[in-house]
Design an enzyme around this catalytic site. Structure first.
Site, PDB file in Angstrom:
ATOM      1  N   ARG A 171       2.332 -10.685  -4.627  1.00 29.15           N
ATOM      2  CA  ARG A 171       1.080 -11.568  -4.300  1.00 29.15           C
ATOM      3  C   ARG A 171       0.408 -10.472  -3.561  1.00 29.15           C
ATOM      4  O   ARG A 171      -1.115 -10.783  -3.592  1.00 29.15           O
ATOM      5  CB  ARG A 171       1.550 -12.739  -3.642  1.00 29.15           C
ATOM      6  CG  ARG A 171       0.583 -13.718  -3.057  1.00 29.15           C
ATOM      7  CD  ARG A 171       1.092 -14.886  -2.410  1.00 29.15           C
ATOM      8  NE  ARG A 171      -0.100 -15.480  -1.591  1.00 29.15           N
ATOM      9  CZ  ARG A 171      -0.798 -16.611  -2.130  1.00 29.15           C
ATOM     10  NH1 ARG A 171      -0.458 -16.920  -3.294  1.00 29.15           N
ATOM     11  NH2 ARG A 171      -1.715 -16.920  -1.392  1.00 29.15           N
ATOM     12  N   ILE A 177      -7.496 -17.380  -3.517  1.00 28.97           N
ATOM     13  CA  ILE A 177      -6.062 -17.403  -4.156  1.00 28.97           C
ATOM     14  C   ILE A 177      -5.355 -18.591  -3.483  1.00 28.97           C
ATOM     15  O   ILE A 177      -5.316 -18.620  -2.507  1.00 28.97           O
ATOM     16  CB  ILE A 177      -5.611 -16.014  -4.077  1.00 28.97           C
ATOM     17  CG1 ILE A 177      -3.927 -15.974  -4.286  1.00 28.97           C
ATOM     18  CG2 ILE A 177      -5.634 -15.573  -2.464  1.00 28.97           C
ATOM     19  CD1 ILE A 177      -3.323 -14.627  -4.418  1.00 28.97           C
ATOM     20  N   SER A 178      -4.670 -19.336  -4.397  1.00 33.77           N
ATOM     21  CA  SER A 178      -3.967 -20.655  -4.037  1.00 33.77           C
ATOM     22  C   SER A 178      -2.898 -20.068  -3.230  1.00 33.77           C
ATOM     23  O   SER A 178      -2.242 -19.041  -3.192  1.00 33.77           O
ATOM     24  CB  SER A 178      -3.290 -21.403  -5.219  1.00 33.77           C
ATOM     25  OG  SER A 178      -4.565 -21.779  -5.967  1.00 33.77           O
ATOM     26  N   GLY A 179      -2.533 -21.092  -2.333  1.00 35.32           N
ATOM     27  CA  GLY A 179      -1.283 -20.685  -1.381  1.00 35.32           C
ATOM     28  C   GLY A 179      -0.189 -20.501  -1.975  1.00 35.32           C
ATOM     29  O   GLY A 179       0.287 -21.233  -2.993  1.00 35.32           O
ATOM     30  N   ARG A 222      -8.872 -24.221   1.011  1.00 33.48           N
ATOM     31  CA  ARG A 222     -10.231 -23.803  -0.193  1.00 33.48           C
ATOM     32  C   ARG A 222     -11.304 -23.725   0.778  1.00 33.48           C
ATOM     33  O   ARG A 222     -11.824 -24.474   1.417  1.00 33.48           O
ATOM     34  CB  ARG A 222     -10.368 -25.000  -0.818  1.00 33.48           C
ATOM     35  CG  ARG A 222      -9.472 -24.920  -2.039  1.00 33.48           C
ATOM     36  CD  ARG A 222      -9.540 -24.047  -3.071  1.00 33.48           C
ATOM     37  NE  ARG A 222      -8.050 -24.003  -3.774  1.00 33.48           N
ATOM     38  CZ  ARG A 222      -7.972 -23.150  -5.110  1.00 33.48           C
ATOM     39  NH1 ARG A 222      -9.130 -22.554  -5.267  1.00 33.48           N
ATOM     40  NH2 ARG A 222      -6.956 -23.220  -5.698  1.00 33.48           N
TER      41      ARG A 222
END
Length: 300
Positions: free
Chosen positions: A101, A127-129, A15
């Protein structure tokens, strides 16, 4: 389910809070690469092969019209996630393989879309892993026909993933220009043949209060951190439903699975389970609206 040390280190670095990051979009926005139309109409029976990298790439090029180099990176990440027990079952693995993705990151990050890093997408949001997205999604094990609410649309990747598990998805984004951009991405992809995204309903609002008129929901997934479970979301969760939510002080949340049950006398009980066994996973804050302005967070 375990997470290896290297994986966890990558997650903790994910983050980045970027002040004024909207300026980054001027030179890093869409259009995308390889915008081919999808040759084969989408259906719930569409099943990519999982026998080998070569078989998956060949199938996806022929049926989805996607870039083979990017498909190779998606397959490699899928193999890692499967070995790491981030998929609860084959349905969740299928959803990952069918979700591009790479369409939901900024242009500069397309080549790195399947790395385990978290990428900035503007406005201080990431964007989250893929590890966290897959683990959180598998935790609530969405079934076809279930109503799912996502809080924190962000890039749009999470709801795109969910649309391969159910045909009833609602998602809320508090940042208006981000909500508008992501809705535009969905509409563009629908026009190119990703008709599964027709099931995604979007709204620009404060997600703390949920989406009452469309509740109750079978499953709720929250992708921003807060120090308590919002009562409106718990109220909109069906009895027997599941919520996954990062809970804890700023930057030090633990991802909880919250189960809700209601007894015959009407009393409600909840149980909580840490899906990472106590490990800290920092998320961006669960911000709030005052009028039409984002002011602070919903932390108590």
């Amino acid at each position: 389910m375990s997470v290896d040390a290297a994986t966890w280190e990558g997650d903790l670095q994910r983050r980045t809070f970027v002040a004024g990051s909207a300026a980054l979009l001027a030179g890093a926005a869409f259009p995308r690469v390889a915008q081919a139309n999808v040759p084969t109409p989408y259906s719930v029976d569409l099943q990519p092969p999982t026998t080998s990298r070569e078989a998956f790439i060949k199938w996806a090029v022929e049926n989805r019209g996607e870039n083979p180099r990017i498909l190779g990176a998606r397959w490699d990440r899928y193999v890692f996630l499967r070995a790491n027990n981030d998929f609860i079952n084959a349905r969740n693995g299928r959803a990952f393989l069918l979700t591009p993705r790479d369409e939901f990151v900024l242009k500069r990050d397309i080549g790195r879309a399947y790395e385990r890093d978290f990428h900035d997408i503007g406005w201080g949001v990431t964007i989250s892993g893929p590890l966290v997205v897959s683990r959180m999604t598998s935790t609530i094990d969405v079934q076809m026909g279930e109503k799912v609410l996502e809080i924190g649309t962000g890039s749009g990747n999470q709801s795109a993933y969910l649309s391969n598990l159910t045909d009833k998805v609602w998602t809320i984004e508090i940042i208006k220009p981000l909500a508008e951009r992501t809705r535009g991405i969905y509409d563009d992809l629908i026009g190119r043949g990703y008709t599964e995204y027709k099931s995604i309903n979007t709204k620009n609002a404060d997600g703390y209060y949920g989406w009452e008129e469309n509740g109750p929901f079978d499953k709720i997934i929250v992708t921003c951190g807060i120090d308590h479970v919002p009562p409106p979301l718990l109220q909109q969760l069906k009895s027997g439903g599941l919520m996954v939510i990062p809970v804890g002080p700023p930057g030090a949340q633990r991802v909880l699975k919250v189960a809700k049950t209601q007894a015959a006398d009407g009393s409600i009980t909840t149980t909580r389970e840490d899906i990472y066994g106590g490990k800290i996973v920092p998320f961006v804050p669960f911000t709030k609206l005052e009028g039409d302005k984002i002011v602070g967070s919903h932390n108590r």
